[in-house]
Design a protein around this motif. Structure first.
Motif, short mmCIF file in Angstrom:
data_model
loop_
_atom_site.label_atom_id
_atom_site.label_comp_id
_atom_site.label_asym_id
_atom_site.label_seq_id
_atom_site.Cartn_x
_atom_site.Cartn_y
_atom_site.Cartn_z
N SER A 49 0.84 -1.19 0.00
CA SER A 49 0.00 0.00 0.00
C SER A 49 0.88 1.24 0.00
CB SER A 49 -0.91 -0.01 1.24
OG SER A 49 -1.80 1.09 1.24
N CYS A 50 0.28 2.36 -0.41
CA CYS A 50 1.01 3.62 -0.41
C CYS A 50 0.03 4.75 -0.09
CB CYS A 50 1.67 3.86 -1.76
SG CYS A 50 2.65 5.38 -1.80
N ILE A 51 0.56 5.79 0.55
CA ILE A 51 -0.26 6.95 0.87
C ILE A 51 0.52 8.21 0.51
CG2 ILE A 51 0.53 7.04 3.28
CD1 ILE A 51 -2.41 7.89 3.99
N SER A 52 -0.19 9.17 -0.07
CA SER A 52 0.46 10.42 -0.46
C SER A 52 0.82 11.25 0.76
CB SER A 52 -0.48 11.20 -1.38
OG SER A 52 -1.67 11.56 -0.67
N GLY A 56 -4.32 12.25 1.01
CA GLY A 56 -5.50 12.30 0.17
C GLY A 56 -5.58 11.23 -0.89
N SER A 57 -4.49 10.53 -1.13
CA SER A 57 -4.47 9.48 -2.15
C SER A 57 -3.85 8.22 -1.58
CB SER A 57 -3.66 9.96 -3.36
OG SER A 57 -3.57 8.94 -4.32
N THR A 58 -4.50 7.10 -1.81
CA THR A 58 -4.00 5.82 -1.33
C THR A 58 -4.10 4.78 -2.44
OG1 THR A 58 -6.17 5.19 -0.45
CG2 THR A 58 -4.65 6.25 1.07
N THR A 59 -3.20 3.82 -2.40
CA THR A 59 -3.25 2.71 -3.35
C THR A 59 -3.01 1.41 -2.58
OG1 THR A 59 -0.90 2.92 -3.85
CG2 THR A 59 -2.42 4.08 -5.30
N TYR A 60 -3.53 0.32 -3.14
CA TYR A 60 -3.41 -0.99 -2.50
C TYR A 60 -3.12 -2.06 -3.53
CZ TYR A 60 -5.76 1.36 1.36
OH TYR A 60 -6.08 2.23 2.37
N ALA A 61 -2.36 -3.06 -3.10
CA ALA A 61 -2.20 -4.24 -3.93
C ALA A 61 -3.53 -4.98 -3.97
CB ALA A 61 -1.13 -5.16 -3.33
N ASN A 62 -3.80 -5.65 -5.10
CA ASN A 62 -5.07 -6.36 -5.23
C ASN A 62 -5.27 -7.38 -4.12
OD1 ASN A 62 -5.89 -4.98 -7.53
ND2 ASN A 62 -4.92 -6.45 -8.92
N LYS A 65 -6.64 -5.40 -1.05
CA LYS A 65 -7.69 -4.41 -1.23
C LYS A 65 -8.96 -4.86 -0.54
CE LYS A 65 -7.15 -2.48 -5.14
NZ LYS A 65 -7.11 -2.18 -6.59
N GLY A 66 -9.56 -3.94 0.24
CA GLY A 66 -10.77 -4.26 0.97
C GLY A 66 -10.52 -4.82 2.36
N ARG A 67 -9.26 -5.19 2.63
CA ARG A 67 -8.93 -5.74 3.95
C ARG A 67 -7.97 -4.85 4.73
NH1 ARG A 67 -6.08 -10.34 4.29
NH2 ARG A 67 -5.00 -10.04 2.27
N PHE A 68 -7.09 -4.17 4.01
CA PHE A 68 -6.09 -3.31 4.64
C PHE A 68 -6.45 -1.84 4.39
CE2 PHE A 68 -2.16 -6.35 4.45
CZ PHE A 68 -2.91 -7.34 5.05
N ASN A 84 -7.10 -6.16 8.45
CA ASN A 84 -8.25 -6.93 8.92
C ASN A 84 -8.40 -8.20 8.09
OD1 ASN A 84 -8.90 -4.84 10.75
ND2 ASN A 84 -10.14 -3.80 9.20
N PHE A 85 -9.16 -9.16 8.62
CA PHE A 85 -9.42 -10.41 7.92
C PHE A 85 -8.12 -11.04 7.41
CE2 PHE A 85 -13.79 -9.57 8.32
CZ PHE A 85 -14.03 -8.26 7.97
N LEU A 86 -7.16 -11.11 8.30
CA LEU A 86 -5.84 -11.61 7.91
C LEU A 86 -5.89 -13.07 7.52
CD1 LEU A 86 -3.77 -9.68 10.56
CD2 LEU A 86 -3.35 -9.63 8.10
#
Length: 122
Positions: A49-52, A56-62, A65-68, A84-86
């Motif tokens: 994952s990455c955050i600006s 204001g901008s975030t990205t996630y590995a597929n 996604k939806g858990r972290f 979550n949901f590890l």
């Protein structure tokens, strides 16, 4: 000199949660984009994952996604990764890294922490 220290790792059962922290010292994180990476035994390091710098901008590995969820508190000079949901496949050493103007990558970063172990097992 910016120093990054990860914490919050540990042993958790499948389906459980952990919150990792990446605390910075030496320099303010305000101008850095922060990425989380992980490396499992026998596997290549991968971006999670990455955050600006502003948050204001975030990205996630597929795969996460939806858990972290990545977030940052610039007042505390800290970036978080709520997991979550590890799953057992999430077992790895997790690292944070900093880079200015763009997200850090596995090979391109200005600073990187030493990592924290996350183990997901019953």
């Amino acid at each position: 000199q910016l120093q990054l220290v990860e914490s919050g790792g540990g042993l958790v059962q499948p389906g459980g949660s952990l919150r990792l922290s990446c605390a910075a010292s030496g320099v303010t994180l305000d101008y850095y984009e922060i990425g989380w990476f992980r490396q499992a035994p026998g596997k290549d390091r991968e971006g999670v994952s990455c955050i600006s710098s502003s948050g204001g901008s975030t990205t996630y590995a597929n795969s996460v996604k939806g858990r972290f969820t990545i977030s940052r508190d610039n007042a505390k000079n800290t970036v978080y990764l709520q997991m979550n949901f590890l799953k057992p496949d999430d077992t790895a050493v997790y690292y944070c890294a900093a880079r200015r103007y763009t997200c850090p990558s596995v090979l391109a970063y200005a600073y990187r922490g030493q990592g924290t172990q996350v183990t997901v097992s019953s």
